[in-house]
Design an enzyme around this catalytic site. Structure first.
Site, PDB file in Angstrom:
ATOM      1  N   ASN A 171       0.855  -1.152   0.068  1.00 25.55           N
ATOM      2  CA  ASN A 171       0.155   0.149   0.078  1.00 25.55           C
ATOM      3  C   ASN A 171       0.844   1.249   0.001  1.00 25.55           C
ATOM      4  OD1 ASN A 171      -2.335   1.488   0.348  1.00 25.55           O
ATOM      5  ND2 ASN A 171      -1.849   1.897   2.488  1.00 25.55           N
ATOM      6  N   HIS A 211       0.774   5.127   1.705  1.00 30.82           N
ATOM      7  CA  HIS A 211       0.196   6.234   2.382  1.00 30.82           C
ATOM      8  C   HIS A 211       0.884   7.371   2.251  1.00 30.82           C
ATOM      9  CE1 HIS A 211      -2.358   7.184   5.749  1.00 30.82           C
ATOM     10  NE2 HIS A 211      -1.318   7.831   6.250  1.00 30.82           N
ATOM     11  N   ASP A 255      -2.344   0.595   7.962  1.00 30.81           N
ATOM     12  CA  ASP A 255      -1.174   1.454   7.887  1.00 30.81           C
ATOM     13  C   ASP A 255      -0.079   0.909   8.795  1.00 30.81           C
ATOM     14  OD1 ASP A 255      -2.603   2.775   6.085  1.00 30.81           O
ATOM     15  OD2 ASP A 255      -3.074   4.352   7.211  1.00 30.81           O
TER      16      ASP A 255
HETATM   17  C1  GRF Z   1      -2.782   8.753  -2.915  1.00 27.85           C
HETATM   18  O1  GRF Z   1      -2.855   9.929  -1.923  1.00 27.85           O
HETATM   19  C2  GRF Z   1      -2.376   7.235  -1.947  1.00 27.85           C
HETATM   20  O2  GRF Z   1      -1.459   7.748  -1.079  1.00 27.85           O
HETATM   21  C3  GRF Z   1      -3.881   7.229  -1.040  1.00 27.85           C
HETATM   22  O3  GRF Z   1      -4.821   7.406  -1.853  1.00 27.85           O
HETATM   23  C4  GRF Z   1      -4.439   8.350  -2.996  1.00 27.85           C
HETATM   24  C5  GRF Z   1      -4.806   7.793  -4.089  1.00 27.85           C
HETATM   25  O4  GRF Z   1      -4.605   8.537  -5.247  1.00 27.85           O
HETATM   26  N1  GRF Z   1      -3.449   5.771  -0.305  1.00 27.85           N
HETATM   27  P1  GRF Z   1      -4.696   7.852  -6.782  1.00 27.85           P
HETATM   28  O5  GRF Z   1      -6.004   7.139  -6.701  1.00 27.85           O
HETATM   29  O6  GRF Z   1      -3.474   6.890  -7.014  1.00 27.85           O
HETATM   30  O7  GRF Z   1      -4.826   9.220  -7.496  1.00 27.85           O
END
Ligand code: GRF
Length: 208
Positions: A108, A110, A151
């Protein structure tokens, strides 16, 4: 060939960065085989279609329990013989059952420096809003392996970025994406594809 499945719910800019990094050869010997969304109107689905990638939609509302939803996701990923699952703005929490099939094979990203501004309730613009309210001078993003605790899985890469005076949550979100997220997620996947990541408890060792 590493077969990648990406779980999305929104814009898909991280998905795009991953597609581009595979296309340009930054991530070797890998292919995004499936983009799976829990939202039918996710723009990430359009990005996948434009790149010729198969898409599936699995909505939580179609299942009685979270466990059944998790099982449907895992089943679909197995159908496509996915080796590595990437959460990229996926707005649903996966239960423990999911990870029995994909232990240390789910990543993931974050948008903060975990363990700060992370865990339940910290998602989307809320993260950046909280960073600004706390008066932080730096923030960043973290790529980690996913475990049932939100997380809190083993950290793979983190990178910092400056918070600037006059930042709004939207401005900060954009800077974190452009200067950090779109770089460190492909880099973490590259290391995985090369077999260079080793997990020892909470520590991830990058083999040299
Ligand atoms: C990103 O900020 C990521 O860190 C978080 O959700 C957002 C997703 O953005 N988990 P995208 O859909 O990749 O534009």
């Amino acid at each position: 060939m590493l077969r990648i499945g990406v779980l999305v719910s929104g814009g898909g800019t991280n998905l795009q960065a991953i597609i581009d990094a595979i296309e340009s050869g930054v991530i070797p010997d890998s292919k995004v085989e499936l983009v799976l969304s829990n939202k039918e109107d996710a723009m990430a689905l359009d990005r996948a279609t434009s790149a010729g990638i198969s898409t599936e939609i699995i909505k939580r509302s179609e299942y009685e329990s979270s466990a059944e939803f998790d099982e449907a996701l895992a089943q679909t990923l197995s159908t496509y013989s996915i080796d590595l699952v990437l959460l990229a703005g996926f707005m649903a929490i996966l239960g423990a059952g999911f990870f029995t099939k994909f232990e240390n094979r789910v990543m993931n990203i974050h948008p903060a420096l975990i363990p700060s501004f992370s865990g339940a309730g910290y998602y989307g613009l809320k993260v950046h809003q909280a960073v600004l309210e706390a008066g932080c001078k730096i923030t960043g993003a973290s790529v980690h392996f996913v475990t049932p605790e939100v997380d809190a899985g083993p950290l793979i890469i983190q990178k910092a970025v400056a918070v600037k005076q006059g930042d709004t949550p939207e401005l900060l979100q954009r800077r974190v994406m452009e200067e950090v997220e779109w770089l460190i997620y492909p880099e973490a996947i590259r290391l995985f594809a090369l077999g260079l990541l080793e997990v020892h408890g909470r520590q991830v060792i990058i083999k040299q």
